[in-house]
Design a protein around this motif. Structure first.
Motif, PDB file in Angstrom:
ATOM      1  N   SER A 110       0.713  -1.287  -0.030  1.00  0.00           N
ATOM      2  CA  SER A 110      -0.079   0.051   0.010  1.00  0.00           C
ATOM      3  C   SER A 110       1.013   1.169  -0.028  1.00  0.00           C
ATOM      4  N   THR A 115      -4.420   4.916  -3.527  1.00  0.00           N
ATOM      5  CA  THR A 115      -4.612   3.672  -3.590  1.00  0.00           C
ATOM      6  C   THR A 115      -4.424   3.111  -4.914  1.00  0.00           C
ATOM      7  N   THR A 117      -5.609   0.676  -8.067  1.00  0.00           N
ATOM      8  CA  THR A 117      -6.416  -0.588  -8.047  1.00  0.00           C
ATOM      9  C   THR A 117      -6.302  -1.035  -9.696  1.00  0.00           C
ATOM     10  N   CYS A 137      -4.566   5.022 -10.240  1.00  0.00           N
ATOM     11  CA  CYS A 137      -4.022   5.632  -8.771  1.00  0.00           C
ATOM     12  C   CYS A 137      -5.167   6.592  -8.221  1.00  0.00           C
ATOM     13  N   HIS A 140      -5.338  10.260  -2.425  1.00  0.00           N
ATOM     14  CA  HIS A 140      -6.214  10.411  -1.171  1.00  0.00           C
ATOM     15  C   HIS A 140      -6.700  11.949  -0.895  1.00  0.00           C
TER      16      HIS A 140
END
Length: 222
Positions: A110, A115, A117, A137, A140
């Motif tokens: 992480s 984050t 995915t 990407c 946050h």
């Protein structure tokens, strides 16, 4: 030649379109759907680029002595093929179901600021025998300027990345040498498709101070 972000972004779009949309493997009656999907990806994840800054979450640096600016097996991805890169995502079109890519993303460590995915896309990119995989990407933090990484993130991420090299470095590299690694590609003398002029100049000041401190060794003379 002066760096023109709009021209660089347009050139990237045309390059991506040739690969994903105008490929002989895409049926003519599917090209409008592919074209619209490509534009949606650019709107959501930023312009098409040639290389990431070494501090970008999409290119985790496993070996700081060999900086990586493109997603590959050198930074943990497996099964990539026919890949187009956006500022904050990339699409890869392997033959088969793309499981290797998805599994490699799920196995990654992480990141404190974003984050990563992976997901399959139902889009006719590149060839009817391939499965487009979107690796994204999701930062946050909210970016005040769309797709541009703000100074409060870009500067400390750059410092964190460069600090990994201080005890192994033999010379301090000049800012002009490091620009494609620190600003991403395409880039200019004071900005890129990842950072604004204000952010790039702050990065330059900090990087220059690090080099001038002698922490990397004597200044490298070209």
């Amino acid at each position: 030649m002066a760096f023109r972000a709009d021209e660089a972004a347009h050139d990237g779009y045309e390059r991506a379109r040739r690969t994903l949309v105008l490929s002989p493997g895409v049926d003519a009656d599917q090209r409008q759907k592919a074209d619209e999907a490509l534009q949606d990806l650019i709107d959501a994840h930023g312009p098409v680029i040639r290389g990431y800054p070494t501090w970008h979450p999409l290119v985790p640096q496993e070996n700081p002595q060999m900086p990586v600016t493109h997603p590959s097996d050198r930074c943990g991805y497996h099964g990539l093929d026919h890949t187009v890169h956006f500022a904050h995502a990339f699409v890869s079109c392997p033959y088969g179901d793309g499981s290797k890519i998805i599994e490699s993303v799920e196995a990654m460590k992480s990141h404190p600021c974003a984050t990563i995915t992976a997901e399959r896309l139902d889009v006719p990119f590149y060839n009817s025998g391939t499965t487009p995989i979107l690796v994204r990407c999701d930062w946050h933090d909210v970016f005040p300027e769309r797709h541009m990484v703000p100074k409060k993130l870009a500067v400390p991420l750059m410092i964190q990345q460069e600090m990994r090299m201080w005890h192994r470095a033999e010379v301090g590299e000049r800012w002009d040498t490091m620009r494609p690694y620190l600003l991403g590609d395409p880039y200019g003398s004071r900005s890129s498709l990842f950072v604004t002029q204000e952010t790039a100049m702050a990065m330059k000041r900090v990087y220059t101070a690090m080099v001038e401190s002698g922490m990397f060794g004597p200044l490298h003379l070209d």
